[in-house]
Design a protein around this motif. Structure first.
Motif, PDB file in Angstrom:
ATOM      1  N   ALA A  54       0.830  -1.197   0.000  1.00  0.00           N
ATOM      2  CA  ALA A  54       0.000   0.000   0.000  1.00  0.00           C
ATOM      3  C   ALA A  54       0.870   1.254   0.000  1.00  0.00           C
ATOM      4  N   PHE A  55       2.008   1.214   0.703  1.00  0.00           N
ATOM      5  CA  PHE A  55       2.931   2.349   0.669  1.00  0.00           C
ATOM      6  C   PHE A  55       3.451   2.568  -0.742  1.00  0.00           C
ATOM      7  N   LEU A  56       3.846   1.492  -1.427  1.00  0.00           N
ATOM      8  CA  LEU A  56       4.323   1.620  -2.802  1.00  0.00           C
ATOM      9  C   LEU A  56       3.274   2.328  -3.659  1.00  0.00           C
ATOM     10  N   ARG A  57       2.041   1.937  -3.517  1.00  0.00           N
ATOM     11  CA  ARG A  57       0.966   2.524  -4.311  1.00  0.00           C
ATOM     12  C   ARG A  57       0.840   4.035  -4.018  1.00  0.00           C
ATOM     13  N   ARG A  58       0.858   4.383  -2.743  1.00  0.00           N
ATOM     14  CA  ARG A  58       0.720   5.800  -2.371  1.00  0.00           C
ATOM     15  C   ARG A  58       1.932   6.613  -2.826  1.00  0.00           C
ATOM     16  N   ALA A  59       3.112   6.017  -2.754  1.00  0.00           N
ATOM     17  CA  ALA A  59       4.325   6.735  -3.158  1.00  0.00           C
ATOM     18  C   ALA A  59       4.331   6.999  -4.657  1.00  0.00           C
ATOM     19  N   LEU A 237       5.344   2.084   8.087  1.00  0.00           N
ATOM     20  CA  LEU A 237       4.642   1.948   6.809  1.00  0.00           C
ATOM     21  C   LEU A 237       3.247   2.584   6.775  1.00  0.00           C
ATOM     22  N   PRO A 238       2.374   2.304   7.738  1.00  0.00           N
ATOM     23  CA  PRO A 238       1.013   2.846   7.627  1.00  0.00           C
ATOM     24  C   PRO A 238       0.943   4.360   7.822  1.00  0.00           C
ATOM     25  N   LEU A 239       2.015   4.957   8.353  1.00  0.00           N
ATOM     26  CA  LEU A 239       1.992   6.378   8.690  1.00  0.00           C
ATOM     27  C   LEU A 239       2.440   7.279   7.549  1.00  0.00           C
ATOM     28  N   TRP A 240       2.903   6.672   6.431  1.00  0.00           N
ATOM     29  CA  TRP A 240       3.342   7.520   5.315  1.00  0.00           C
ATOM     30  C   TRP A 240       2.127   7.884   4.465  1.00  0.00           C
ATOM     31  N   ALA A 243      -4.250   7.022   3.338  1.00  0.00           N
ATOM     32  CA  ALA A 243      -5.442   7.507   2.648  1.00  0.00           C
ATOM     33  C   ALA A 243      -6.554   7.828   3.642  1.00  0.00           C
ATOM     34  N   SER A 244      -6.585   7.114   4.772  1.00  0.00           N
ATOM     35  CA  SER A 244      -7.597   7.369   5.802  1.00  0.00           C
ATOM     36  C   SER A 244      -7.052   6.885   7.142  1.00  0.00           C
ATOM     37  N   ALA A 245      -7.719   7.266   8.205  1.00  0.00           N
ATOM     38  CA  ALA A 245      -7.308   6.836   9.538  1.00  0.00           C
ATOM     39  C   ALA A 245      -7.391   5.328   9.680  1.00  0.00           C
ATOM     40  N   ASP A 246      -8.296   4.710   8.924  1.00  0.00           N
ATOM     41  CA  ASP A 246      -8.440   3.246   8.995  1.00  0.00           C
ATOM     42  C   ASP A 246      -7.176   2.534   8.520  1.00  0.00           C
TER      43      ASP A 246
END
Length: 265
Positions: A54-59, A237-240, A243-246
């Motif tokens: 998911a980080f790769l996708r957001r980056a 990882l989840p903090l970069w 997309a949402s708090a979830d």
């Protein structure tokens, strides 16, 4: 359909084990056996790998939004859902991507996936040899290094031992990149789960040809020398840029990977 060359089925392969963690099918019994052994030791591993993806996708989305249309993905692994070219070309049709990997299975499946896509290709090369990678004809054909490039080093640097001087390797790539380029890194660390991280690294050391080198935050930060870290810096990882708090969850520090993106000024 391209077929991989000789495959050593006596030892698990890190790329195929990662594929199994993500629910993929491009793995063998020896890979699944090791993955299950690791999961028994550390049940959260599949969730950590999904958070890394998911980080790769957001980056990639972040880089596209800042005008980048070229991506060099080092240690790209076996294709799964939302590969770099899929994310980038969905956001910006015509974005160009070159993948790099040494694993014959990863290369064969990538070639099959990329058939008919003129804006993406894969190079079979070792990322530890920047001159070989940067001099590959596929790179020359698809990437203009005089323009910004996003250099992806996602979940790969922890397979580069200290003896190979990963900082020196990154610097060689950095010096070839134009201003405005980005460096995208995620890296395994024991911080957050020292109780299981050591035994996990020992498993890779015993079972695979690619030992796992978990590094502390300060050492990973040093890999961004010559780049300006973008907010929120180097974080779990989840903090970069979730997309949402979830996406963050109650204990993001238990996702024992650190992620960051730097921009070359």
């Amino acid at each position: 359909m391209a077929e991989p060359e000789f495959i050593d089925l006596d030892k698990p392969n890190a790329a195929r084990v990662y594929d199994y963690y993500l629910g993929g099918s491009h793995n063998f019994a020896v890979d699944r056996q090791m993955a299950e052994e690791a999961i028994a030791m550390w049940p959260e591993l599949p969730l950590i790998m999904q958070a890394n993806r998911a980080f790769l996708r957001r980056a990639v989305q972040y880089c596209v939004k800042r005008g980048v249309r070229q991506f060099l993905d080092l240690g790209s692994g076996i294709p799964t859902v939302d590969n770099v070219h899929e994310v980038a070309q969905r956001e910006a049709p015509g974005a160009r991507v070159v993948y790099v990997d040494t694993d014959p299975v990863a290369v064969a499946y990538s070639k099959n996936l990329l058939v008919g896509n003129p804006d993406a290709d894969i190079v079979r090369a070792d990322l530890r040899d920047p001159d070989q990678v940067l001099g590959a004809p596929e790179v020359a054909e698809l990437l203009d290094l005089a323009q910004p490039v996003a250099l992806m080093m996602v979940a790969v640097l922890h397979f580069i031992g200290d003896e190979d001087q990963p900082g020196r390797i990154i610097a060689r790539y950095r010096d070839a990149l134009a201003p405005g380029s980005f460096l995208v890194i995620s890296h395994a660390t024991a911080e957050g789960r020292p109780d299981v991280a050591g035994s996990h690294a020992d498993l890779y050391r015993r079972r695979t040809t690619t030992p796992l080198t978990m590094r502390p935050k300060a050492q990973i930060l040093a890999f961004f020398e010559g780049f300006e870290l973008v907010d929120p810096g180097l974080v779990h990882l989840p903090l970069w840029r979730p997309a949402s708090a979830d996406d963050v969850g109650a204990h993001p520090e238990r996702f024992t990977g650190l992620a960051g993106v730097g921009r070359r000024p």
